[in-house]
Design an enzyme around this catalytic site. Structure first.
Site, PDB file in Angstrom:
ATOM      1  N   ASP A 196      96.070  58.786 128.966  1.00 33.29           N
ATOM      2  CA  ASP A 196      95.759  57.622 128.866  1.00 33.29           C
ATOM      3  C   ASP A 196      96.536  57.150 127.626  1.00 33.29           C
ATOM      4  OD1 ASP A 196      94.621  55.041 128.836  1.00 33.29           O
ATOM      5  OD2 ASP A 196      92.453  55.915 129.255  1.00 33.29           O
ATOM      6  N   GLY A 203      84.805  60.343 124.027  1.00 33.58           N
ATOM      7  CA  GLY A 203      84.757  59.214 124.270  1.00 33.58           C
ATOM      8  C   GLY A 203      84.577  59.283 126.048  1.00 33.58           C
ATOM      9  N   ASP A 207      85.296  56.825 127.932  1.00 33.94           N
ATOM     10  CA  ASP A 207      86.619  56.583 128.891  1.00 33.94           C
ATOM     11  C   ASP A 207      87.331  57.778 129.233  1.00 33.94           C
ATOM     12  OD1 ASP A 207      87.210  56.514 126.245  1.00 33.94           O
ATOM     13  OD2 ASP A 207      88.550  54.944 126.414  1.00 33.94           O
ATOM     14  N   ASP A 251      85.287  48.368 132.555  1.00 33.61           N
ATOM     15  CA  ASP A 251      85.666  49.226 131.705  1.00 33.61           C
ATOM     16  C   ASP A 251      85.859  48.652 130.215  1.00 33.61           C
ATOM     17  OD1 ASP A 251      87.053  51.495 129.921  1.00 33.61           O
ATOM     18  OD2 ASP A 251      88.805  51.232 131.163  1.00 33.61           O
ATOM     19  N   THR A 298      95.435  51.608 123.349  1.00 35.08           N
ATOM     20  CA  THR A 298      95.758  51.204 122.035  1.00 35.08           C
ATOM     21  C   THR A 298      95.640  52.561 121.225  1.00 35.08           C
ATOM     22  OG1 THR A 298      93.764  49.431 122.153  1.00 35.08           O
ATOM     23  CG2 THR A 298      94.219  50.232 119.941  1.00 35.08           C
ATOM     24  N   ILE A 344      88.474  44.296 127.786  1.00 37.79           N
ATOM     25  CA  ILE A 344      87.421  44.759 128.922  1.00 37.79           C
ATOM     26  C   ILE A 344      88.005  44.523 130.175  1.00 37.79           C
ATOM     27  CG2 ILE A 344      85.319  44.151 130.040  1.00 37.79           C
ATOM     28  CD1 ILE A 344      84.496  42.699 127.167  1.00 37.79           C
TER      29      ILE A 344
END
Length: 248
Positions: free
Chosen positions: A121, A99, A101, A6, A124, A12
């Site tokens: 989620d 996105g 993800d 991911d 960041t 990462i």
């Protein structure tokens, strides 16, 4: 064994699984070089396949794939955007702008819950997505996460200077801060918790009070007390990745 990655904005995340998604190795890397170094120590594992999701540019993703295929005898599968997956319909007007993800996380949540769900989620950036029981993605929200809020205050406010160790100590309590680190860290966390509470209230209104709540991302533990019934799933994106890139 399957190598899964991911590739996020800052880190990462990777793992090697076998059987029914049982993890036998894994880690976090801050760069491609760090990832390759970590994976080099795992070359003895019989990795036969690789799949990944990336929010990076196409060029950056291609470069990483090339390095992975040099390390292991695999042809990496890369998840791509879609209008529909596993019974979930993408709610963005331009589905490719959502996105990857986020897309995989909300697909995974609906797949696991089999009913309406809210997916938050906390990385960041913090993202929130609402999915109806019939799989229609209603859309979502994006706001800065703890890391972004903290870094912006440090960057744009001259007198705010403290290190990560001070930041961790500051979160031992949510009492009014008596030092700059305490005031900033606790203020940011209270903002984050307020966002989470508002998302839950909205989900109850739009999806019904029995909707399933999923928390994922590195800062999920910071807000778990706000949503007592939430399911904390650090590997939610990987569940979605397996649906997007099935491997026999």
């Amino acid at each position: 064994m399957i190598l899964e990655l991911d590739c996020g904005n800052s880190l990462i995340k990777w793992r090697v699984i076998e059987g029914a998604a049982r993890s036998v190795a894994g880690g976090l890397a801050e760069s491609d070089d760090a990832l390759v170094e970590q994976l080099t120590s795992q070359q003895a594992l019989p990795v036969r396949a690789c799949r990944l999701v990336s929010v990076r540019s196409e060029q950056e993703t291609s470069q990483l794939v090339a390095r992975l295929e040099q390390l292991f005898p695999v042809s990496a599968l890369v998840a791509s955007s879609g209008k529909q997956l596993a019974g979930v319909r993408n709610g963005y007007l331009d589905y490719q702008r959502l996105g990857l993800d986020r897309w995989l996380a909300l697909v995974a949540a609906h797949h696991l819950a089999k009913k309406a769900c809210l997916v938050i989620d906390l990385g960041t950036a913090v993202t929130s997505d609402l999915v109806a029981a019939d799989g229609v993605h209603l859309g979502g929200y994006i706001c800065p996460g703890m890391t972004l809020m903290r870094s912006q205050l440090r960057t744009h406010t001259r007198r705010i200077r403290y290190d990560d160790a001070e930041a961790r100590r500051a979160l031992a309590s949510l009492q009014p801060g008596q030092a700059t680190a305490e005031a900033v860290e606790r203020g940011c966390l209270l903002m984050l918790r307020g966002f989470v509470r508002e998302q839950y209230a909205m989900a109850c209104e739009l999806l019904g009070p029995d909707c399933e709540i999923f928390l994922t991302g590195g800062d999920a533990e910071l807000v778990r007390d706000e949503l007592a019934g939430a399911r904390i799933m650090p590997d939610l994106v990987f569940v979605g990745l397996a649906l997007a890139c099935p491997i026999e």
